[in-house]
Design an enzyme around this catalytic site. Structure first.
Site, PDB file in Angstrom:
ATOM      1  N   LYS A  33      -7.025   4.876 -20.654  1.00  0.00           N
ATOM      2  CA  LYS A  33      -7.193   5.292 -22.050  1.00  0.00           C
ATOM      3  C   LYS A  33      -5.881   5.096 -22.842  1.00  0.00           C
ATOM      4  CE  LYS A  33     -11.340   7.023 -20.901  1.00  0.00           C
ATOM      5  NZ  LYS A  33     -11.502   6.562 -19.546  1.00  0.00           N
TER       6      LYS A  33
ATOM      7  N   ARG B 295       0.844  -1.213   0.000  1.00  0.00           N
ATOM      8  CA  ARG B 295       0.000   0.000   0.000  1.00  0.00           C
ATOM      9  C   ARG B 295       0.872   1.254   0.000  1.00  0.00           C
ATOM     10  NH1 ARG B 295      -1.806   2.365   4.464  1.00  0.00           N
ATOM     11  NH2 ARG B 295      -2.176   0.474   5.683  1.00  0.00           N
TER      12      ARG B 295
ATOM     13  N   TYR C 173     -16.003  15.790 -18.363  1.00  0.00           N
ATOM     14  CA  TYR C 173     -16.305  14.363 -18.284  1.00  0.00           C
ATOM     15  C   TYR C 173     -17.393  14.118 -17.220  1.00  0.00           C
ATOM     16  CZ  TYR C 173     -15.852   9.514 -17.017  1.00  0.00           C
ATOM     17  OH  TYR C 173     -16.143   8.215 -16.708  1.00  0.00           O
TER      18      TYR C 173
ATOM     19  N   ASP D 289      -6.773  17.898 -16.666  1.00  0.00           N
ATOM     20  CA  ASP D 289      -7.048  16.502 -17.028  1.00  0.00           C
ATOM     21  C   ASP D 289      -6.537  16.326 -18.462  1.00  0.00           C
ATOM     22  OD1 ASP D 289      -8.176  14.186 -18.063  1.00  0.00           O
ATOM     23  OD2 ASP D 289     -10.095  14.434 -17.052  1.00  0.00           O
TER      24      ASP D 289
HETATM   25  N1  PLP Z   1     -11.111  12.088 -17.522  1.00  0.00           N
HETATM   26  C1  PLP Z   1     -11.654  11.900 -18.729  1.00  0.00           C
HETATM   27  C2  PLP Z   1     -11.536  13.000 -19.749  1.00  0.00           C
HETATM   28  C3  PLP Z   1     -12.311  10.709 -19.035  1.00  0.00           C
HETATM   29  O1  PLP Z   1     -12.876  10.560 -20.228  1.00  0.00           O
HETATM   30  C4  PLP Z   1     -12.393   9.700 -18.046  1.00  0.00           C
HETATM   31  C5  PLP Z   1     -13.078   8.414 -18.308  1.00  0.00           C
HETATM   32  O2  PLP Z   1     -13.730   8.231 -19.323  1.00  0.00           O
HETATM   33  C6  PLP Z   1     -11.825   9.938 -16.786  1.00  0.00           C
HETATM   34  C7  PLP Z   1     -11.187  11.141 -16.558  1.00  0.00           C
HETATM   35  C8  PLP Z   1     -11.922   8.917 -15.679  1.00  0.00           C
HETATM   36  O3  PLP Z   1     -11.045   7.857 -15.892  1.00  0.00           O
HETATM   37  P1  PLP Z   1     -11.329   6.376 -15.354  1.00  0.00           P
HETATM   38  O4  PLP Z   1     -12.465   5.828 -16.149  1.00  0.00           O
HETATM   39  O5  PLP Z   1     -10.030   5.663 -15.558  1.00  0.00           O
HETATM   40  O6  PLP Z   1     -11.697   6.486 -13.922  1.00  0.00           O
END
Ligand code: PLP
Length: 433
Positions: free
Chosen positions: A235, A83, A136, A210
């Site tokens: 992704k 952890r 998102y 992000d």
């Molecule tokens: N940020 C964006 C732009 C996303 O499209 C996503 C998920 O689709 C996330 C964050 C969150 O990522 P995760 O699905 O790995 O939690």
């Protein structure tokens, strides 16, 4: 010597070696090693890593263990409990710190949303957060939860409009969340301008970007002024939709220590096997993304020539084309189009064969989706309408298949759905609804 802020040290209850050590030595994993060797281009850095593995293994071993034995009672060694730190995760984090432009430290967690959860734990009740109005859906959901249960005040403004941000920044602003391009409306936020204005109005506010839509390959928000960058490793970084992961990177190690404290305290660090898979994915990021972008450009041009409104920063018709290319080195592989009718969009999506109907993006396979029914369904219809979110919007997340096959598949779906007709010379004419 401790790297933790004193108020957090005061909160520590000592239960185990790892926790006891926090007050005495730098946290494990220790901050990434300084950039002592030459820094190569990113496509080289993606595949070139050095380790201190005892057998000089080419692929970093998976240390599939929860605990590490101490050499003696007094010699705890570098790791004691996964952890708090694990060599496979450390290797990945140090590699990420080298490829994320401007980063001095990277941390990896169980998903992109976990990354944002860890970052938002820097907030306290009463703090104000500024976030986009096209963001998102999961980010929107977490902010809503923090506003209703955590005493945070969230302002949703158009972060692609610098003046809209200027109007809400104040002395209580603790954080501003930026996405560029936004998902799925593909709007561009001026990261350097917003960062400069936020820091000028409130030097303590943290600008958080992000970077999931572009990855470190195409944009370096820390170099553009952001304080923290995070992305969903689910992704592009991993690329195969076989793991969930999140990455956070900083350029200020004091902030890195505070984030590591949260990760260790809550136990959301990336597990060894996932860390190993993410490390493997990163090595092919360059070739995957290059092919994905190439395909995306051809598809965007095809759809635009067929008469659709297409949103893609690789098209000169994008209203913020110049701004995007001033801060990024590629257009990415996500585009969206409007058909003018929800049932028509549904027929098009269901008429495709190669394109998988799926949420998410960044995978080697091409995906098609309807955000208002899928990835953004957690934003209620009223809010979507207030934010001018087109309900008929189709999002295309382009993979590495042959581009002619992808275009043929779309063409067949468009004809079958009644969106276009094919002319004798093979060209398409958009049909009026
Ligand atoms: N940020 C964006 C732009 C996303 O499209 C996503 C998920 O689709 C996330 C964050 C969150 O990522 P995760 O699905 O790995 O939690």
């Amino acid at each position: 010597m401790s790297h933790l802020p004193t108020e957090q040290l005061a909160d520590l209850t000592v239960h185990s070696n790892s926790e006891a050590r926090e007050g005495l030595v730098p946290p494990s994993p220790a901050p990434s090693s300084p950039r002592t060797r030459r820094h190569y281009s990113i496509d080289t850095e993606l595949v070139f890593t050095e380790t201190t593995d005892q057998y000089r293994s080419s692929s970093t071993p998976i240390y599939q263990t929860a605990t590490f034995k101490q050499e003696s009672l007094s010699n705890m060694g570098e790791y004691d409990y996964t952890r708090s730190g694990n060599p496979t995760r450390t290797h990945l984090e140090r590699h990420l710190a080298r490829i994320i432009g401007g980063a001095t430290r990277a941390l990896t967690v169980t998903s992109g949303m976990t990354a944002l959860d860890v970052i938002t734990r820097l907030l306290k009740p009463g703090d104000e957060v500024i976030a986009g109005d096209d963001l998102y859906g999961g980010t929107n959901r977490l902010l809503k939860y923090l506003s209703t249960s955590g005493g945070i005040v969230a302002h949703h403004v158009d972060t692609t409009n610098v003046d809209a941000v200027r109007a809400v920044v104040n002395e209580k602003t603790a954080m501003i969340l930026l996405e560029s391009p936004t998902n799925p409306l593909i709007k561009i936020a001026n990261i350097p301008a917003i960062t400069a204005l936020v820091h000028e109005k409130n030097p303590n506010a943290l600008v958080v970007a992000d970077n999931t839509m572009l990855s470190p390959m195409l944009m370096a928000p820390l170099e553009l002024g952001a304080d923290i960058v995070y992305e969903s490793g689910t992704k592009y970084l991993s690329g195969h939709h076989d793991i969930m992961a999140g990455v956070i990177a900083v350029k200020n190690n004091a902030i890195g220590d505070r984030l590591f404290f949260v990760i260790n305290a809550s136990g959301c660090g990336l597990a060894p096997f996932e860390a190993w898979l993410l490390e493997r994915g990163i090595k092919t990021l360059g070739v995957r993304l290059e092919k994905q972008q190439h395909n995306a450009q051809l598809i965007a041009e095809f759809l635009e020539s067929a008469g659709f409104k297409v949103r893609y920063p690789g098209l000169k018709s994008h209203p913020q084309y110049a701004l995007h290319w001033a801060q990024a080195s590629g257009a990415g592989a996500v585009l969206s189009l409007e058909t003018g009718s929800v049932p028509l969009s549904e027929r098009i999506i269901e008429g495709t064969h190669i394109w998988g109907i799926s949420v998410s993006f960044g995978c080697v396979n091409s995906l098609i989706s309807m955000p208002c029914k899928m990835s953004h369904a957690s934003i209620d219809a009223k809010t979507r309408a207030e934010r001018d979110f087109p309900e008929d919007l189709i999002r295309l997340c382009v993979g590495i298949e042959n581009p002619d096959d992808l275009i043929d598949d779309l063409k067949t779906a468009l004809i079958k759905a009644g969106a276009v007709k094919i002319n004798n010379d093979g060209s398409l004419t958009r049909l009026n609804l």
